[in-house]
Design a protein around this motif. Structure first.
Motif, PDB file in Angstrom:
ATOM      1  N   SER B  43      -5.592   8.240   3.692  1.00  0.00           N
ATOM      2  CA  SER B  43      -5.748   6.850   4.139  1.00  0.00           C
ATOM      3  C   SER B  43      -7.204   6.582   4.489  1.00  0.00           C
ATOM      4  CB  SER B  43      -4.896   6.601   5.388  1.00  0.00           C
ATOM      5  OG  SER B  43      -3.597   7.035   5.177  1.00  0.00           O
ATOM      6  N   THR B  48      -7.946   1.195  -1.574  1.00  0.00           N
ATOM      7  CA  THR B  48      -7.615  -0.224  -1.598  1.00  0.00           C
ATOM      8  C   THR B  48      -8.852  -1.065  -1.862  1.00  0.00           C
ATOM      9  OG1 THR B  48      -5.777   0.202  -0.123  1.00  0.00           O
ATOM     10  CG2 THR B  48      -6.504  -2.055  -0.288  1.00  0.00           C
ATOM     11  N   GLN B  87       2.307  -2.894  -1.695  1.00  0.00           N
ATOM     12  CA  GLN B  87       3.160  -1.909  -1.014  1.00  0.00           C
ATOM     13  C   GLN B  87       4.483  -2.529  -0.549  1.00  0.00           C
ATOM     14  OE1 GLN B  87       0.906   0.053   1.943  1.00  0.00           O
ATOM     15  NE2 GLN B  87       2.513   1.461   2.512  1.00  0.00           N
ATOM     16  N   GLN B 145      11.513  -5.461  -3.838  1.00  0.00           N
ATOM     17  CA  GLN B 145      10.371  -4.748  -4.390  1.00  0.00           C
ATOM     18  C   GLN B 145      10.487  -4.659  -5.910  1.00  0.00           C
ATOM     19  OE1 GLN B 145       7.663  -4.358  -3.290  1.00  0.00           O
ATOM     20  NE2 GLN B 145       6.630  -2.482  -3.857  1.00  0.00           N
ATOM     21  N   ASP B 164      -0.349  -0.790  -5.768  1.00  0.00           N
ATOM     22  CA  ASP B 164      -0.797  -0.224  -4.493  1.00  0.00           C
ATOM     23  C   ASP B 164       0.409   0.363  -3.758  1.00  0.00           C
ATOM     24  OD1 ASP B 164      -2.155   0.496  -2.286  1.00  0.00           O
ATOM     25  OD2 ASP B 164      -2.982  -1.492  -1.853  1.00  0.00           O
ATOM     26  N   GLU B 165       0.674   1.624  -3.996  1.00  0.00           N
ATOM     27  CA  GLU B 165       1.818   2.316  -3.378  1.00  0.00           C
ATOM     28  C   GLU B 165       3.111   1.512  -3.506  1.00  0.00           C
ATOM     29  OE1 GLU B 165       1.142   4.195   0.295  1.00  0.00           O
ATOM     30  OE2 GLU B 165      -0.997   4.363   0.016  1.00  0.00           O
ATOM     31  N   THR B 168       6.596   2.923  -1.856  1.00  0.00           N
ATOM     32  CA  THR B 168       6.670   3.421  -0.478  1.00  0.00           C
ATOM     33  C   THR B 168       7.941   2.987   0.232  1.00  0.00           C
ATOM     34  OG1 THR B 168       4.292   3.236  -0.443  1.00  0.00           O
ATOM     35  CG2 THR B 168       5.357   3.644   1.657  1.00  0.00           C
ATOM     36  N   THR B 197      -1.410   5.885  -4.806  1.00  0.00           N
ATOM     37  CA  THR B 197      -0.300   6.506  -4.102  1.00  0.00           C
ATOM     38  C   THR B 197      -0.832   7.619  -3.225  1.00  0.00           C
ATOM     39  OG1 THR B 197       1.758   7.723  -4.374  1.00  0.00           O
ATOM     40  CG2 THR B 197       0.120   8.032  -6.072  1.00  0.00           C
TER      41      THR B 197
END
Lengths: 280, 368
Positions: B43, B48, B87, B145, B164-165, B168, B197
Motif C-alpha cells: 500500500s 494508484t 475497488q 461489482q 484497481d483491485e 477485493t 492488486t
C-alpha cells in the motif's frame, strides 16, 4: 431489561408529548373563541366550556374588522419556493465544486471558503440588512417580491452550501471519476452521476431552506413596506394594544400549514428508506 | 487498444518537495498494446497514482504520457477513452442493470442498436443476462461489482482497461470464476489491461507480465516465472512468493557464502572481493528436508543443519520454519512429505542452482 425503565421511558415520552402538544391545543381552541371566551380562566372544551365561533377564521380571510392573510401567504409561498429552489441549485453547484476541486483565494483554501459561506449566517442580521437595503434601493427592488427573493437566496445559500458540501464529501469520488472516464465533462458527471444519487442531501437542504425562508420576519420587515407583505409580517401587524389572541391563533395555525405539508412529505419519503445508503 | 508509454513521468503533490519523497519517482515505462499487466506492491507504493496518471485523473507533475505515440499528458480524462474498474462497485442505484451497462456507451454517443447488442454480449458473458431490468439498488455487493466490471469492459474500443483491485470485495469462492470471466471478456477484444492488486496469486494467474512497485519506484518487471526464479532485489524476493524468499546473510569465501559453519554454494559467484557481505536468496519451495531415511544430497546441493521450530499447515502444503544459527529459513513441502517433530534437528538440502547471490539488496551479476 426490567419493565420499570421501559415504563419510565413511556412516562417521560407522554409528559414530553403533552408538553409539545399543549401550545397546539391552546392555539386550536383559542382560534375558535371570541373576546369573552378568552378572558377569565383557561377553557378547552367547546360547547361545554365556551361557545365556539368562526369569527377569528373569518377575519384572517378578509372578514369585517380583520386583515386578509391570503395575499401575504401567497407572497411568502412564492418567495420561499423560488428562493429555496434557486438556493438549492446554486448551493449544490457551489458545494460540488468545493467538494471536488481545489480552490485558492489568496491564503484561503476550500475549507476556509466553506467557512466563509457559513459565517454569513453567524453575523447578526442587523449587520446585513443595511447593505441589503441600499443594494435593493439602487435597482428599485425595495418592496418587491423579486427583491425579497434575491435577499432570501443570499440568506439560504450558506445553509444549502454547508449541507451539500458535507453530503458530496461523503459520496465516493469514484462515482464522478467513473463518469468522466466514461466520457462525461465535469458538469455532465455532476448532473448524470451525482445529482441522481443526491436526493437525500438535496431533500435535507431543501427542508432547511424552506423552514428558514418561511420563517424570516426581520428582512421582510425591513425591506418591504406596503406592496409586498409576507405572512410573518402580516401576523405581527394583527397585533394591537389588546392582543387579539383568537386571530393570532388562527393566523399561526394557517401559517404552519405549508411546513406541516412539507414535514409529512419528507416523512413519507424518509419511511420509504430513500434517505439511507445513497450510493453503494 | 493502444500502446501506452510514460516518458520520465513523476508525480509530487507538493511542489518543491524532496524528490526522494515524491509519490512517483521518475519512471520510463512502455505498456504494449493488447497485453495484460499486473501492478503489485505494498500500500502507498504509487500504484494508484500511476493508474490515475494513465487515466488522466491526475496530471503528472513531470514527464510525458503518450497513447500510440500521441501526447495525452494534458488531455482530460473523458477524451482519453480509458475504462476503469474500482475497488468498490461504482454503479448508479437509480438505474436498472441495463442502463448501468449502457451508460458508458450512451456517454460516447453510440447508436441504440449497437448499444443493445454490446450490453447483451457483456451481460451474457458475466451471467447477468436474466436480470437486465432489475434496479441496480436491489443487487448484492458481489453482483454490483460484477456490473462495475461490466461497465469497465463494455466499451470494446478503449485505449486500455485499468482495474484497481476489482476483486477485493468479492467472496473468495467467486473470485476464481470472476477472474475467468474477466479473462474471457478481455481475450475477446484484447485490450491493454493494467490490473492493480496486492494479491500476488491473482496477479500471477491473471497477467502476462508483472510490474513490482515500491516507494514510488518500479522495482522489477517480468513474467511471473522471472519474478519467481530471479527476483532482481531482496524486496521483490520478499514481496513476491508465499512464503517470501529466504535470505541468509553471510560473507563471500572462495566463491561461496559462509554462513556460520556452513559454506553455501552459489548459483554464480558475485563480482565482489573475498570477505565482503553477500546474502543467499533461495525460495522455500526449492529447499529439501533431508531426513534420516532419504539419501543424502550430492555435490549439486549444500547441506545445512538447523532446528525445526514451527510448522504451519497450509492445507495443500506445509511451511516449516527452521532455525539455522541465528537466522530463520522457511521450507515449503508438499502435504505427503514426512516432516520431523517440532524441536528436532534436521538437515536441509539447498540446490546450488537455486541459491542466488544478493549484494547490497540487489541480485549480483555473474562475475565470470
Amino acid at each position: 431489561m426490567s419493565r420499570w425503565p421501559r415504563r419510565a421511558q413511556y412516562l417521560l415520552l407522554i409528559v414530553w408529548a403533552v408538553f409539545t402538544a399543549m401550545p397546539f391545543l391552546w392555539a386550536i381552541t383559542t382560534s375558535f373563541k371570541d373576546v369573552n371566551a378568552v378572558q377569565g380562566h383557561v377553557t378547552y372544551v367547546p360547547w361545554l366550556e365556551f361557545e365556539p365561533t368562526l369569527e377569528a377564521w373569518r377575519q384572517i380571510f378578509g372578514g369585517a374588522g380583520g386583515v386578509n392573510l391570503v395575499g401575504p401567504f401567497v407572497n411568502s409561498l412564492i418567495i420561499t419556493v423560488c428562493a429555496s429552489a434557486i438556493a438549492i441549485v446554486l448551493g449544490a453547484l457551489a458545494a460540488y465544486g468545493l467538494s471536488r476541486f481545489r480552490y485558492r483565494i489568496g491564503p484561503a483554501k476550500n475549507k476556509d471558503i466553506v467557512f466563509f459561506f457559513v459565517s454569513q449566517r453567524i453575523m447578526p442580521p442587523v449587520v446585513l440588512v443595511i447593505p441589503f437595503f441600499f443594494l435593493l434601493q439602487m435597482p428599485g427592488l425595495l418592496d418587491t417580491r423579486l427583491g425579497l427573493i434575491i435577499v432570501t437566496v443570499a440568506l439560504l445559500l450558506p445553509i444549502a452550501v454547508w449541507v451539500m458540501v458535507d453530503f458530496f464529501d461523503n459520496i465516493p469520488r469514484e462515482i464522478d471519476e467513473m463518469a468522466m472516464l466514461e466520457g462525461c465533462t465535469p458538469m455532465q458527471a455532476f448532473l448524470r452521476a451525482i445529482v441522481p444519487n443526491s436526493a437525500p442531501g438535496l431533500t435535507v437542504a431543501a427542508m432547511f431552506c424552506a423552514v428558514f425562508g418561511w420563517n424570516d420576519f426581520f428582512f421582510a420587515f425591513r425591506l418591504t413596506f406596503t406592496q409586498v407583505q409576507t405572512l410573518p409580517q402580516a401576523v405581527v401587524a394583527l397585533n394591537s394594544s389588546i392582543p387579539p389572541w383568537w386571530t393570532l391563533s388562527a393566523a399561526a395555525l394557517f401559517g404552519i400549514i405549508p411546513l406541516l405539508v412539507l414535514a409529512v412529505l419528507v416523512e413519507r419519503y424518509l419511511s420509504k428508506g430513500n434517505l439511507a445508503g445513497a450510493v453503494r | 487498444m493502444a500502446t501506452l508509454t510514460l516518458e520520465n513521468v513523476a508525480q509530487t503533490y507538493n511542489p518543491g518537495e524532496d524528490p526522494d519523497r515524491w509519490a512517483l519517482k521518475p519512471l520510463e515505462l512502455t505498456l504494449e498494446s493488447g497485453r495484460t499487466y499486473a501492478l503489485v506492491g505494498p500500500s502507498g507504493c504509487g500504484k494508484t497514482t500511476l493508474l490515475n496518471i494513465l487515466s488522466g485523473l491526475v496530471t503528472p507533475s513531470h514527464g510525458r504520457v503518450t497513447f500510440d505515440g500521441v501526447d495525452v499528458t494534458s488531455t482530460p480524462t473523458r477524451l482519453r477513452n480509458i475504462a476503469q474498474v474500482f475497488q468498490f462497485p461504482v454503479i448508479y442505484r437509480s438505474m436498472t442493470v441495463r442502463d448501468n451497462l449502457a451508460f458508458p456507451l450512451e456517454c460516447r454517443g453510440w447508436p441504440r442498436s449497437r448499444i443493445e447488442e454490446r450490453v447483451r454480449a457483456v451481460a451474457e458473458a458475466l451471467g447477468l443476462a436474466d436480470g437486465l431490468d432489475v434496479p441496480a439498488s436491489r443487487l448484492s455487493a458481489d453482483e454490483k461489482q460484477l456490473i462495475s466490471l461490466g461497465r469497465g469492459l463494455v466499451r470494446d474500443d478503449v485505449a486500455a482497461v485499468l482495474m484497481d483491485e476489482p476483486l477485493t470485495v468479492i467472496d473468495p469462492q467467486l473470485k476464481l470464476s470472476l477472474r475467468r470471466k474477466i479473462r474471457q471478456l478481455s481475450d475477446e477484444f484484447a485490450p491493454t489491461v493494467i490490473y492493480v492488486t496486492h494479491d500476488q496469486y491473482e496477479a500471477m494467474t491473471f497477467a502476462q507480465e508483472l510490474l513490482v512497485m515500491s516507494e514510488g519506484r518500479l522495482i522489477q518487471r517480468g513474467t511471473p516465472e522471472q519474478l519467481f526464479e530471479s527476483p532482481s532485489s531482496t524486496f521483490v524476493g520478499w514481496f513476491v512468493g508465499s512464503p517470501s524468499m529466504n535470505f541468509l546473510r553471510g560473507t563471500l569465501e572462495r566463491g561461496a557464502a559462509r554462513v556460520g559453519e556452513h559454506l553455501i554454494d552459489l548459483a554464480w559467484s558475485p563480482p565482489v572481493p573475498h570477505g565482503s557481505e553477500v546474502t543467499v536468496g533461495i525460495r522455500p519451495e526449492y529447499i529439501r528436508i533431508v531426513d534420516g531415511g532419504s539419501h543424502p544430497g550430492d555435490a549439486s546441493e549444500t547441506s545445512v543443519h538447523g532446528r525445526l521450530v514451527a510448522v504451519q499447515d497450509h492445507g495443500e502444503s506445509r511451511v516449516c520454519e527452521i532455525q539455522v544459527r541465528e537466522q530463520q529459513v522457511a521450507v515449503k513441502v508438499r502435504r505427503e512429505v514426512h516432516v520431523p517433530k517440532v524441536g528436532s534437528f534436521v538437515d536441509l538440502g539447498l540446490p546450488r542452482s537455486k541459491c542466488l547471490p544478493y549484494v547490497e539488496g540487489r541480485l549480483a551479476t555473474c562475475g565470470d
